[in-house]
Design a protein around this motif. Structure first.
Motif, mmCIF file in Angstrom:
data_model
loop_
_atom_site.group_PDB
_atom_site.id
_atom_site.type_symbol
_atom_site.label_atom_id
_atom_site.label_comp_id
_atom_site.label_asym_id
_atom_site.label_seq_id
_atom_site.Cartn_x
_atom_site.Cartn_y
_atom_site.Cartn_z
ATOM 1 N N ASN A 135 9.617 52.955 57.105
ATOM 2 C CA ASN A 135 8.568 52.036 56.665
ATOM 3 C C ASN A 135 8.749 50.657 57.259
ATOM 4 O O ASN A 135 9.883 50.231 57.532
ATOM 5 N N MET A 136 7.639 49.967 57.418
ATOM 6 C CA MET A 136 7.668 48.538 57.706
ATOM 7 C C MET A 136 7.030 47.827 56.517
ATOM 8 O O MET A 136 5.972 48.242 56.040
ATOM 9 N N GLY A 137 7.701 46.805 56.019
ATOM 10 C CA GLY A 137 7.119 45.987 54.955
ATOM 11 C C GLY A 137 6.910 44.579 55.475
ATOM 12 O O GLY A 137 7.816 43.994 56.066
ATOM 13 N N ILE A 138 5.689 44.072 55.279
ATOM 14 C CA ILE A 138 5.382 42.728 55.789
ATOM 15 C C ILE A 138 4.886 41.847 54.648
ATOM 16 O O ILE A 138 4.135 42.309 53.779
ATOM 17 N N LEU A 139 5.349 40.616 54.637
ATOM 18 C CA LEU A 139 4.772 39.640 53.703
ATOM 19 C C LEU A 139 4.438 38.377 54.489
ATOM 20 O O LEU A 139 5.242 37.911 55.311
ATOM 21 N N ARG A 140 3.247 37.857 54.217
ATOM 22 C CA ARG A 140 2.848 36.608 54.880
ATOM 23 C C ARG A 140 3.768 35.475 54.434
ATOM 24 O O ARG A 140 4.179 35.399 53.280
ATOM 25 N N VAL A 141 4.024 34.569 55.352
ATOM 26 C CA VAL A 141 4.949 33.469 55.081
ATOM 27 C C VAL A 141 4.389 32.518 54.014
ATOM 28 O O VAL A 141 5.149 31.790 53.371
ATOM 29 N N ASP A 142 3.070 32.562 53.779
ATOM 30 C CA ASP A 142 2.485 31.665 52.764
ATOM 31 C C ASP A 142 2.310 32.342 51.408
ATOM 32 O O ASP A 142 1.644 31.821 50.520
ATOM 33 N N HIS A 143 2.906 33.536 51.236
ATOM 34 C CA HIS A 143 2.872 34.187 49.919
ATOM 35 C C HIS A 143 3.888 33.494 49.005
ATOM 36 O O HIS A 143 5.007 33.187 49.446
ATOM 37 N N PRO A 144 3.523 33.251 47.748
ATOM 38 C CA PRO A 144 4.449 32.545 46.849
ATOM 39 C C PRO A 144 5.821 33.210 46.677
ATOM 40 O O PRO A 144 6.804 32.536 46.376
#
Ligand code: UDP
Length: 571
Positions: free
Chosen positions: A165-174
């Motif tokens: 899996n790849m998990g991504i979170l935007r840098v502007d997510h709290p």
């Protein structure tokens, strides 16, 4: 066929068809025949029976000669009941309980068939946000990632391979800090690679040492601010610690999104080389560059004529795969047949350079990388245009940038550079565009016997130059590199460089050279020595940003207890 012992072992274990008692039903040639026949069958309605036979033979020859191999699921599943032929998938995750668990189920179905999945967790509300229906509070993206991880652990892919899996979170997510540190412990969330989704706004804030906004995805409200340099340094620190997270430049992926009307690209597949829209899949294939040489008066040079015909056949092959593929979900079927993305790339690059006597860490190799990839990109697009004339453009063509450009292609993208983790073992060549990992290494086999494996290109040169001996190969294996071995001529030491002989900036520059002419992205690990500093990591990140890479993954030797390849760890 000319297969190495390792290749035969891998094929027997996971690729060749078996009956219910585990008895082999085919040999490697039989496997390639099965794959060639199935993939050629997509042309049934377009050509005569005789022509169909010759297409099948073309496909077969290209694989049996190890000039081109499709991604593992195609080799494993073509012409077999599962029939799922793609390596790469991206699934959306909605900010609802039903949505989250629906995606977990869908990911399990994909893993079962040998595909890898990527997700953006950015739409999920942050930890502590209120949940209307229950009056409770949300547990946040990282806690759900752990549920995905556990589900992957449980579905051990029924005999093919473990889910990735790849998990991504935007840098502007709290929740970004929790995300960046969620794999700090090597034993945590092991079925995921993670990447921070970086925006241009963030990079500008890092450069100017400013704060940037944290935005709650489900309300669009600004709920906090972070110092961009602090976050950047935290990412660097964690990557230095054990290689996770990597970063991907989200705005760049979307700048190159050829069908923006269909949606935004929010994630890549597990190894980062294939950005996709939600519910999109892609099948990959790799040309073995080590086989793309010809000898003129005994001197090797790139055989561009052979490369051209191989690219054309490979595009034909990969395009056919879309038609005979059995997709695990109707949504994926619709999207994937709608854009018809394929990802043709290369393997055996380091071997090719060694045969040409060009050091990996040199301007000549960067120039050749650009020349070869430019050629492959051009030819693959021409091949796709020719297919469009015969069979039509991809169904979502009207929603693509090609419409305005007036370019009629059958595939929304044609090029991707995959890691070729197992394909390169089957072909017996260096993986993807990576440098050699070791010149020789020692493998422990049964009864504590030790086997010295030597890079075949090196072995040949060592024999030709008259310095080959088993004793020397054993000594090299203990070190991995041949730097400083007085009995080996200097020029050979320069040409046969290994990942750790090469400074990080050459790794990044090589990635950038291939990226320049690749529609999708490039899989590359920037390998650092154990002594590398946090600054070395930060410099590599900046260089990747400045040279237009789509993302970067680094790995510092020895920074995880268990790593796939080891140098000098001889019992
Ligand atoms: N992949 C996967 N599980 C694995 C290895 C690979 O799901 O154990 C997927 C993943 O999407 C990865 C892609 O296959 O990015 C290509 O990986 P690679 O080129 O190493 O695969 P190969 O075809 O050589 O097996």
């Amino acid at each position: 066929m000319n297969l190495t012992e390792n290749a035969i072992k891998v094929l027997k274990k996971r690729y060749l068809a078996k009956d219910e008692n585990g008895n082999l039903l085919e040999d490697p040639e039989g496997m390639f025949r099965r794959v060639a026949r199935t993939v050629a069958s997509a042309d049934k309605e377009y050509v005569s029976e005789e022509e169909l036979k010759s297409i099948e033979q073309e496909f077969y020859d290209m694989m049996v000669n190890l000039d081109f191999l499709p991604n593992s699921p195609t080799l494993m599943n073509a012409g077999r009941p599962l029939g799922q032929l793609s390596a790469c998938f991206v699934l959306p995750i909605e900010d609802t309980m039903e949505g989250i668990f629906e995606t977990i189920k869908n990911a399990a179905l994909i893993h079962k068939s040998g595909g890898g999945t990527g997700f953006s967790f950015s739409r999920l509300r942050p930890k502590g946000a209120s949940v209307n229906s229950t009056g409770g509070v949300a547990s946040g993206p990282v806690s759900f990632m752990k549920v995905f991880n556990a589900a992957t652990e449980a579905v051990k892919q029924g005999g093919t391979r473990r889910g990735a899996n790849m998990g991504i979170l935007r840098v502007d997510h709290p929740d970004i800090v929790e995300f960046i540190t969620c794999k700090k412990n090597n034993a945590d969330i092991t079925n995921f690679n993670i990447s921070v989704g970086i925006t241009e706004e963030f990079m500008n804030a890092v450069e100017n040492n400013e704060y940037y906004n944290l935005v709650e995805p489900h309300t669009g409200k600004i709920v906090g601010k972070q110092n961009a340099r602090e976050i950047f340094d935290l990412i660097v620190d964690m990557a230095w610690n054990n290689g996770e997270p990597g970063i991907i430049f989200l705005d760049r992926l979307n700048k190159d999104n050829v069908t923006p009307e269909l949606g935004e690209i929010e994630s890549t597949n597990p190894c980062g080389e294939q950005p996709l829209l939600p519910y999109e899949a892609c099948n990959l294939g790799s040309i073995n560059l080590s086989n793309m040489l010809k000898y003129v008066d005994g001197k090797p040079e790139v055989d561009f004529a052979k490369l051209r015909t191989t690219v054309w056949k490979a595009v034909h092959f990969l395009d056919n795969v879309i038609d005979v593929n059995k997709y695990p979900l109707p949504e994926i079927d619709k999207m994937t047949r709608g854009t018809r993305k394929i990802g043709l790339g290369v393997m055996g690059w380091a071997d090719m350079l060694c045969k040409l006597n060009i050091p990996y860490n040199s301007q000549s190799s960067i120039d050749l990388a650009e020349k070869i990839m430019h050629f492959i990109q051009d030819e693959s697009r021409k091949a796709s245009m020719e297919l469009a004339e015969k069979k039509g453009v991809f169904p979502y063509y009207d929603k693509s940038i090609y419409k305005n450009l007036g370019i009629r292609v059958r595939n929304a993208t044609t090029t991707t550079i995959a890691p070729t983790g197992t394909l390169s073992i089957i072909a017996g060549v260096s993986s993807g565009i990576e440098p050699l990992f070791a010149i020789s290494y020692i493998r422990n086999v049964m009864d504590n016997d030790e086997l010295v494996e030597v890079n075949p290109v090196f072995k040949q040169v060592a024999k030709e130059e008259g310095f080959y001996s088993d004793e020397l190969m054993r000594r090299i294996a203990k070190k991995g590199s041949i730097r400083g071995f007085d009995e080996i001529p200097e020029w050979i030491q320069d040409v046969f460089v290994t990942a750790h002989d090469i400074s990080p900036d050459w790794h990044v520059r090589m990635q950038a050279a291939f990226q320049k002419y690749t529609d999708n992205a490039v899989s590359k690990t920037v390998n650092l020595r154990n002594e590398a500093t946090r600054k070395d990591v930060a410099d590599a990140f900046w260089l990747a940003y400045k040279t237009n890479c789509k993302g970067i993954t680094i790995y510092r030797d020895g920074s995880r207890d268990l790593q796939v390849l080891n140098i000098g760890k001889v019992k």
